[in-house]
Design an enzyme around this catalytic site. Structure first.
Site, PDB file in Angstrom:
ATOM      1  N   HIS A   1       0.820  -1.211   0.000  1.00 55.62           N
ATOM      2  CA  HIS A   1       0.000   0.000   0.000  1.00 55.62           C
ATOM      3  C   HIS A   1       0.852   1.258   0.000  1.00 55.62           C
ATOM      4  O   HIS A   1       0.545   2.234  -0.680  1.00 55.62           O
ATOM      5  CB  HIS A   1      -0.893   0.035   1.251  1.00 55.62           C
ATOM      6  CG  HIS A   1      -2.235  -0.612   1.060  1.00 55.62           C
ATOM      7  ND1 HIS A   1      -3.223  -0.076   0.279  1.00 55.62           N
ATOM      8  CD2 HIS A   1      -2.751  -1.745   1.587  1.00 55.62           C
ATOM      9  CE1 HIS A   1      -4.289  -0.852   0.319  1.00 55.62           C
ATOM     10  NE2 HIS A   1      -4.031  -1.872   1.097  1.00 55.62           N
TER      11      HIS A   1
ATOM     12  N   HIS B   1     -35.620  27.591  36.243  1.00 57.42           N
ATOM     13  CA  HIS B   1     -35.894  26.247  35.746  1.00 57.42           C
ATOM     14  C   HIS B   1     -37.069  25.638  36.505  1.00 57.42           C
ATOM     15  O   HIS B   1     -37.969  25.023  35.910  1.00 57.42           O
ATOM     16  CB  HIS B   1     -34.656  25.352  35.907  1.00 57.42           C
ATOM     17  CG  HIS B   1     -33.612  25.541  34.855  1.00 57.42           C
ATOM     18  ND1 HIS B   1     -32.978  26.743  34.650  1.00 57.42           N
ATOM     19  CD2 HIS B   1     -33.086  24.671  33.942  1.00 57.42           C
ATOM     20  CE1 HIS B   1     -32.106  26.608  33.663  1.00 57.42           C
ATOM     21  NE2 HIS B   1     -32.150  25.349  33.215  1.00 57.42           N
TER      22      HIS B   1
END
Length: 435
Positions: free
Chosen positions: A267, A426
């Protein structure tokens, strides 16, 4: 050619003796950064100029015309077409089995959470075109994306001087075989920039819209560019040079081990080929077989450079238990196991991109026609990441639906946690619903 390291009786930490390819991405940042900026601001004209600089040719058109895709498939060798069709069929079957199922959970009455998977809308797939031609990489990138349901897929591959400035015709044929119509004659870091930022022509027309995710292997410049644009877009991984580790005992055939090491060495000069074994006899026979076989391979110079590099070696250890420890420490992209009990040993491997068991499962099978994916983590990244798969192209998304009763059951808990975190609004957002 390969270096033999006798580690028997050694008390050294295995991680200190492992061969590893050197790939310092930071060294190429100064080269890649100007390319990215040039494409970002210069669009199509910049891409064309960069192709002439790096590929030696100006593509006739940035986007490959439909007729060229059709012509490439029409002229494709019949044997190659049959092989690609087999690969596509098997890859679809394997990757379809990876699709995760949605789930619905009801933690309480009047409360419902749906976990669903949503495909990424647009993906850019890079197919390299340097020392080899990679139509198989087209399949490996496209098939899981299509199975995931990605609606917009674009492929980029370097323009080739020998083919009139278009990508290699086999790459184009593979794309057309898969139904991909959007293919660009662009390579290297500039292709990554095009996908990340998009590209307009001189008249301001958007020739290539930007993508949300970039996948596909490439050289160190491609890897550097992918790191640089991460955050602007998602990336699959920073692929390094390919790796094979073979874990074998004295039952392994040395000629097969040698052939498999050489197959990955061809490769790239930086490709890593490592054998770990508890048998000095096997090690010596493999060394002999490697020398004999490498001399006959067409890419002998590239193979020799890979196998003589510091990233390749034959490691002889005291036992298969130590060999397993070495394999897990190395985390190979490809791990072949050729022993008296491949399955039992494979169950002890935690870190590997893909495992190949037995004498009839070479890595090259996985590269092409096993049905598995060959885009795999390198450089030890298998310890924390996966190879390319269907979920690479999906996002997990939660859909929450609570009614009055469901919210009422946890309202006081939300308020308590909000107060503890110093975020009273919240809690108020819940309480106001019950006044």
């Amino acid at each position: 050619m390969l270096t033999l390291k006798d580690l028997r009786g050694s008390t050294a930490d295995v991680s200190t003796v492992l061969p590893r390819a050197e790939q310092d991405i930071s060294a190429t940042v100064e080269t890649v950064a100007p390319i990215l900026e040039k494409v970002r601001h210069g669009g199509v004209e910049a891409l064309t100029e960069l192709s002439e600089t790096f590929d030696g040719v100006r593509p006739p058109a940035l986007r490959v015309p439909q007729w060229k895709l059709e012509e490439s498939l029409a002229h494709l060798d019949a044997r190659v077409r049959e092989a690609l069709e087999t690969l596509i069929e098997r890859a679809r079957e394997v990757h379809s089995a990876q699709l995760p199922a949605a789930s619905v959970v009801s933690p309480a009455p009047d409360a419902r959470i749906t976990n669903r998977w949503v495909p990424i809308e647009r993906v850019g797939l890079y197919v390299p075109g340097g020392q080899a031609v990679y139509p198989s990489s087209v399949v490996m990138n496209v098939v899981p994306a299509q199975v995931a349901g990605v609606s917009s897929l674009a492929v980029a591959s370097p323009p080739q001087k020998d083919f009139g400035g278009y990508p290699h015709p086999t790459v184009l044929a593979a794309a057309h075989l898969l139904g991909i119509e959007e293919v660009y004659a662009v390579g290297g870091a500039q292709a990554v920039a095009m996908f990340a930022y998009g590209a307009r022509d001189a008249a301001g027309h958007l020739v290539c819209p930007p993508v949300k995710l970039i996948t596909g292997p490439g050289n160190i410049f491609v890897a550097t560019a992918k790191r640089a644009v991460q955050g602007v877009v998602g990336i699959d991984a920073e692929a390094g040079p390919t790796e094979i580790m073979v874990l074998a005992d004295d039952s392994a055939d040395p000629s097969l081990v040698a052939a498999d090491l050489i197959s990955q060495a061809e490769h790239d000069e930086l490709a890593a080929a490592v054998l770990v074994t508890d048998s000095m006899t096997l090690a010596e026979r493999v060394l002999t077989a490697v020398d004999e076989q490498a001399a006959q391979t067409p890419h002998v110079d590239r193979v020799k450079q890979s196998l003589t590099g510091s990233q390749s070696a034959v490691l002889v250890v005291d036992s298969l238990d130590v060999a397993v420890e070495v394999a897990n420490a190395y985390g190979a992209e490809h791990l072949e196991i050729m022993t008296g009990d491949d399955v039992a040993l494979s169950q002890r491997i935690h870190n590997a991109g893909a495992l190949f068991l037995g004498s009839y499962t070479p890595v090259s099978l996985g590269d092409y026609c096993a049905g598995s994916n060959h885009v795999l983590p390198t450089g030890g990244a298998s310890a924390y990441s996966s190879g390319l798969n269907v979920t690479s192209f999906l996002r997990s998304q939660q859909v929450i639906r609570y009614g009055r009763e469901g919210l009422g059951q946890v309202a006081r808990h939300v308020s308590a946690l909000a107060a503890a975190e110093g975020l009273p609004a919240h809690g108020e957002a819940v309480e106001v619903r019950f006044r």
